[in-house]
Design an enzyme around this catalytic site. Structure first.
Site: not given
Ligand code: PBG
Length: 342
Positions: A211, A221, A234, A250, A265, A291, A330
């Protein structure tokens, strides 16, 4: 004298000048015969956002077509998923800001939004539909981070202890797959042990293994209300978008620690990672069309710059071609309907 090239090159351009690639594309039926990858409804996972209240829906401005739903409507959406043949939904909470604390204790409340909706979905739909829950603290943390923060640092081992409890609380509510999305070190082994100790041997772990610290999570968010509260970024726990070998390490660790499935991701900008990981580990591998990817297609389509259906279906198929076994998207119900009509 040069070495002869690979046979495939010789055939196409060398000894057989009569080869024509377009012959296999001539008719729709031949195109079907030579088609290498197909998207099916079995490949789709639908992320849903749950909010307090009853019969309540709130549009997410940066994700046109996506709404936060109260738990009763989550049950209905899950029913729609089941009827369409979508195998699983993933539930994310929009937590009341008043409940967000530095210790993220709402994550451990057995009656929090996620647990309430999981129980309701499992009661209504039983084993016909899988339910996935994120294991991470960001929806509950007043700092907006996935882990506990001390002096501006995200703590690893202390966070893992809380994540284990969170996973058990979710399993008790009936969650089938826990999906640690926090990127703390050692959490897969710890969560596995915690689940097993509580008799949840059957609960699967889908690890967000690779990720990245991505700019594509912004609309999510907004949807869960963690964007405004996030302090800093992050980058001390999510991966550097520049890195690919590191993704292999990982995933290797998470597989060794007991992950049943793994995830990459974001999705589309990281198809090279999906392919490397699928080839290296032969694990059930999922990609998250996040998203920001959804928002990009939506925005371009709203401006008349893209054919939304074509771009969406092509983007989903591309995940399959890259080696993914499935996609969190989505667009899941929209794509499922189109696949059902085809
Ligand atoms: C949080 C999490 C995130 C997403 C899924 N779980 C956001 C982040 O890590 O800040 C993002 C999913 C998306 O953008 O559709 N742990």
């Amino acid at each position: 004298m040069t070495e002869p090239g690979p046979a495939i090159v010789t055939v196409a351009f060398g000894e057989f000048p009569l080869a024509r690639m377009r012959r296999n594309r001539f008719d729709a039926w031949t195109r079907r015969m030579v088609c290498e990858n197909r998207l099916s409804v079995d490949d789709l996972i639908w992320p849903l956002f749950v909010v307090d209240g009853e019969n309540r829906r709130e549009p997410v401005a940066s994700m046109p077509g996506v709404e936060r739903l109260s738990a009763d409507l989550i049950v209905k959406a899950a029913g729609e998923a089941k009827a369409l043949g979508i195998p699983a939904v993933a539930v994310f909470p929009y937590t009341d800001p008043a409940l967000k604390t530095p210790d993220a204790k709402e994550a451990l409340n057995p009656d929090n939004l996620v647990c309430r909706s999981v129980r309701a979905v499992k009661e209504a739909h039983g084993d016909a539909l899988g339910v996935i829950c994120d294991v991470a603290l960001d929806p509950y943390n007043s700092d907006g981070h996935d882990g506990l923060v001390e002096n501006g640092r995200v703590l690893n081992d202390e966070t893992v202890d809380v994540l284990c409890k969170q996973a058990v609380v979710q399993a008790r509510a009936g969650c089938d797959i826990v999906a640690p999305s926090d990127m703390m070190d050692g959490r897969i082994r710890a969560v596995r042990q915690a689940l097993d100790a509580e008799g949840f041997q059957h609960v699967r772990i889908l690890s967000y293994a690779a990720k990245y610290a991505s700019g594509f999570y912004g609309p999510f968010r907004d949807a869960v209300g963690s964007g405004g509260v996030l302090k800093g970024d992050k980058k001390t726990y999510q991966m550097d978008p520049a890195n690919s070998d590191e993704a292999i390490r990982e995933v290797a660790m998470d597989v060794a620690e007991g992950a049943d499935m793994i995830m990459v991701k974001p999705g589309m900008p990281y198809l090279d990672i999906v392919r490397r990981i699928k080839d290296a580990f032969a694990m059930p591998t999922f990609a998250y069309q996040v998203s920001g990817e959804y928002a990009m297609i939506k925005a371009a389509a709203a401006n008349g710059w893209l054919d939304e259906t074509a771009a969406m279906m092509e983007s989903l198929l591309a995940f399959k071609r890259a080696g993914a076994d499935g996609v969190l998207t989505y667009y899941a119900p929209v794509a499922a309907k189109l696949l059902g009509e085809a």
